[in-house]
Each structure stands twice: as C-alpha cells, then as structure tokens.
Write a protein that holds these residues in place. Structure first.
Motif, PDB file in Angstrom:
ATOM      1  N   THR A 126       0.896  -1.296   0.070  1.00  0.00           N
ATOM      2  CA  THR A 126      -0.131  -0.122   0.010  1.00  0.00           C
ATOM      3  C   THR A 126       0.890   1.228  -0.063  1.00  0.00           C
ATOM      4  OG1 THR A 126      -0.189  -0.150   2.395  1.00  0.00           O
ATOM      5  CG2 THR A 126      -1.874  -1.097   1.222  1.00  0.00           C
ATOM      6  N   VAL A 127       0.228   2.411  -0.297  1.00  0.00           N
ATOM      7  CA  VAL A 127       1.053   3.754  -0.387  1.00  0.00           C
ATOM      8  C   VAL A 127       0.455   4.497   0.749  1.00  0.00           C
ATOM      9  CG1 VAL A 127       1.349   5.676  -1.472  1.00  0.00           C
ATOM     10  CG2 VAL A 127       1.313   3.786  -2.781  1.00  0.00           C
ATOM     11  N   LEU A 128       1.221   4.775   1.784  1.00  0.00           N
ATOM     12  CA  LEU A 128       0.747   5.748   2.813  1.00  0.00           C
ATOM     13  C   LEU A 128       1.194   7.379   2.457  1.00  0.00           C
ATOM     14  CD1 LEU A 128       2.482   3.552   5.779  1.00  0.00           C
ATOM     15  CD2 LEU A 128      -0.043   3.563   4.801  1.00  0.00           C
ATOM     16  N   SER A 129       0.236   7.778   3.067  1.00  0.00           N
ATOM     17  CA  SER A 129       0.487   9.440   2.577  1.00  0.00           C
ATOM     18  C   SER A 129       0.042  10.218   3.756  1.00  0.00           C
ATOM     19  CB  SER A 129      -0.264   9.844   1.222  1.00  0.00           C
ATOM     20  OG  SER A 129      -1.508   9.337   1.309  1.00  0.00           O
ATOM     21  N   HIS A 130       0.581  11.445   3.618  1.00  0.00           N
ATOM     22  CA  HIS A 130       0.140  12.426   4.689  1.00  0.00           C
ATOM     23  C   HIS A 130       0.665  13.798   4.143  1.00  0.00           C
ATOM     24  CE1 HIS A 130      -0.749  14.082   8.824  1.00  0.00           C
ATOM     25  NE2 HIS A 130       0.228  14.953   8.568  1.00  0.00           N
ATOM     26  N   GLY A 131      -0.178  14.712   3.594  1.00  0.00           N
ATOM     27  CA  GLY A 131       0.000  15.957   2.906  1.00  0.00           C
ATOM     28  C   GLY A 131       0.939  15.635   1.801  1.00  0.00           C
ATOM     29  N   SER A 132       1.968  16.225   1.847  1.00  0.00           N
ATOM     30  CA  SER A 132       2.797  16.027   0.405  1.00  0.00           C
ATOM     31  C   SER A 132       3.898  14.852   0.668  1.00  0.00           C
ATOM     32  CB  SER A 132       3.593  17.468   0.241  1.00  0.00           C
ATOM     33  OG  SER A 132       4.569  17.559   1.241  1.00  0.00           O
ATOM     34  N   LEU A 133       3.675  14.305   1.734  1.00  0.00           N
ATOM     35  CA  LEU A 133       4.640  13.067   2.132  1.00  0.00           C
ATOM     36  C   LEU A 133       3.932  11.977   1.460  1.00  0.00           C
ATOM     37  CD1 LEU A 133       7.052  11.931   3.432  1.00  0.00           C
ATOM     38  CD2 LEU A 133       5.940  12.007   5.266  1.00  0.00           C
ATOM     39  N   SER A 134       4.603  10.849   0.904  1.00  0.00           N
ATOM     40  CA  SER A 134       3.866   9.625   0.547  1.00  0.00           C
ATOM     41  C   SER A 134       5.098   8.454   0.463  1.00  0.00           C
ATOM     42  CB  SER A 134       3.515   9.632  -0.942  1.00  0.00           C
ATOM     43  OG  SER A 134       4.373   9.711  -1.922  1.00  0.00           O
ATOM     44  N   LEU A 135       4.752   7.338   1.037  1.00  0.00           N
ATOM     45  CA  LEU A 135       5.615   6.221   1.048  1.00  0.00           C
ATOM     46  C   LEU A 135       5.100   5.111   0.553  1.00  0.00           C
ATOM     47  CD1 LEU A 135       8.260   6.144   2.891  1.00  0.00           C
ATOM     48  CD2 LEU A 135       6.853   5.048   4.581  1.00  0.00           C
ATOM     49  N   ASP A 136       5.645   4.315  -0.478  1.00  0.00           N
ATOM     50  CA  ASP A 136       5.032   3.072  -1.122  1.00  0.00           C
ATOM     51  C   ASP A 136       5.831   2.119  -0.480  1.00  0.00           C
ATOM     52  OD1 ASP A 136       4.699   0.753  -2.712  1.00  0.00           O
ATOM     53  OD2 ASP A 136       4.373   2.211  -4.405  1.00  0.00           O
TER      54      ASP A 136
END
Length: 219
Positions: A126-136
């Motif tokens: 999954t892709v985790l995101s918060h504002g402009s930050l994302s983590l695949d």
C-alpha cells in the motif's frame, strides 16, 4: 524453511550459528569473506543474511552498503563484537534490519531471525500518505511532493511507523519496540538520531517533538 546466508569468518562462530539454524529447519550457506558474502547476497537466492562486521576482503559495512546500493531489500542482521552506540547507528543507518553484539545467546538470534523473516513476508503493498509526503511500502519509494527521497532501511521503517499513526504521539519506547523490534540500552539516543536523519530528508516541520512524551507526525 528459509535460505539463510551466514557471513562470518570466525569458524567456531560460523559453525555454531550454522548448526543452530539448520536444527531450526533452515537451509544455510556460510561465506567466510566479504566479497563472497556480497556475491551470494546479491544472487537473490537467500531470504536473510547474518552479517559479521569484521570480514576480510570487504567489511560488513561495505558489504551492506554495496548490497543496498544495488536496491536489495534482503533482511540483514548484523552480528559483531562491536557494541558501541556509534557502531550500532552506523550499521542500522547502512540498512541493517537488526543488530546483535557478541557474545550472544542463540535463542535470541533465532527469535530475531524469525521476526525478520516474518516481516519480509507480511509487508503490505500500500501507499501511505500525509499531506505532500508519501511512502510506497511495496516499492519502498518515499517522496515529498514530486521529489523522491532516498531513505535507509531503518529510516524507511521509522517514517512508515509515523505514517501509520498520523497525529499520534509515539514515545521513544514505542518506536524502539515497533521499529527496531527490541530494546536498546535505556540511555541510547538512537531514536533521536534517526528522527533527525528523517527530518533532514523530508523537512524538519513534519515530525514534531512533544516534550517529555515523544514525537508526532504533524497534522
């Protein structure tokens, strides 16, 4: 059954670890120098590597740096006589997933092997995101806006933890337990060191310090 690479040049220790892991049902291969260890580790035929720092030819740090530079996510447990905070941080910053100092109890090593093997299988796609930050978490790519951010394995795991709990205050003890999988000495500042590393890469304002409590991914 997992295929485990043991990179250790001390014959007695290599035989001890090899015998124990085989008894636990794993297939093992022993590499007695750094260059051979890197060749085996990069082959894609192993599920985990137990890596000694003081290898001849190439040090464990050099093997780890080269392996991660090739994009390998092979779980690595560093096994070494060095136990200072500086060496611990250096090993984890270089991309190691765990760290054990000699002498050690085999039961503890086996438990850590099981944890790392389990984690490598259950990582969600999954892709985790918060504002402009994302983590695949599948491709292990982090980005801020359109800019890709290079993270070590430990930095990635720490940021993933924050993204899984946005707005929640996470104590140093929680981060040690969930990101590192075990406790360091209570006096260790390894969490603070890694928070600083991550802040330098994603922006200092995103991870807030909550005085006396821990850290929080800003809202």
């Amino acid at each position: 059954m997992a295929a485990i690479l043991i990179a250790e040049d001390e014959a007695r220790i290599a035989a001890f670890v090899d015998k124990g892991l085989r008894a636990a049902g794993h297939a093992t291969t022993v590499a007695g120098d750094g260059r051979l260890a890197l060749e085996h580790a990069a082959s894609g035929q192993f599920d985990l590597m137990v890596l000694d720092i003081g290898l001849p030819g190439m040090s464990g740090f050099e093997v780890l740096e080269a392996l991660r530079g090739q994009g390998s996510s092979l779980p690595v447990i560093i096994l070494t006589a060095r136990d200072s905070v500086t060496d611990t941080v250096a090993g984890l910053e270089g991309g190691a997933d765990d760290y054990m100092a000699k002498p050690f109890r085999f039961e503890e090593l086996l438990a850590r092997v099981r944890i790392r093997l389990r984690d490598s299988v259950t990582t969600p796609s999954t892709v985790l995101s918060h504002g402009s930050l994302s983590l695949d978490v599948r491709t292990r790519i982090a980005s801020v806006g359109d800019a890709r951010v290079e993270l070590s394995a430990r930095e990635f795991a720490l940021l993933e933890m924050f993204l899984q709990h946005p707005g929640q205050v996470l104590s140093r003890e929680q981060l040690l337990s969930r990101v590192w999988g075990y406790d360091f000495d209570p006096g260790s500042n390894v969490v603070d060191v890694y928070v600083r590393y991550v802040r330098n890469k994603i922006g200092s304002q995103l991870i807030e310090t909550v005085r006396g409590a821990g850290y929080r991914l800003g809202r």
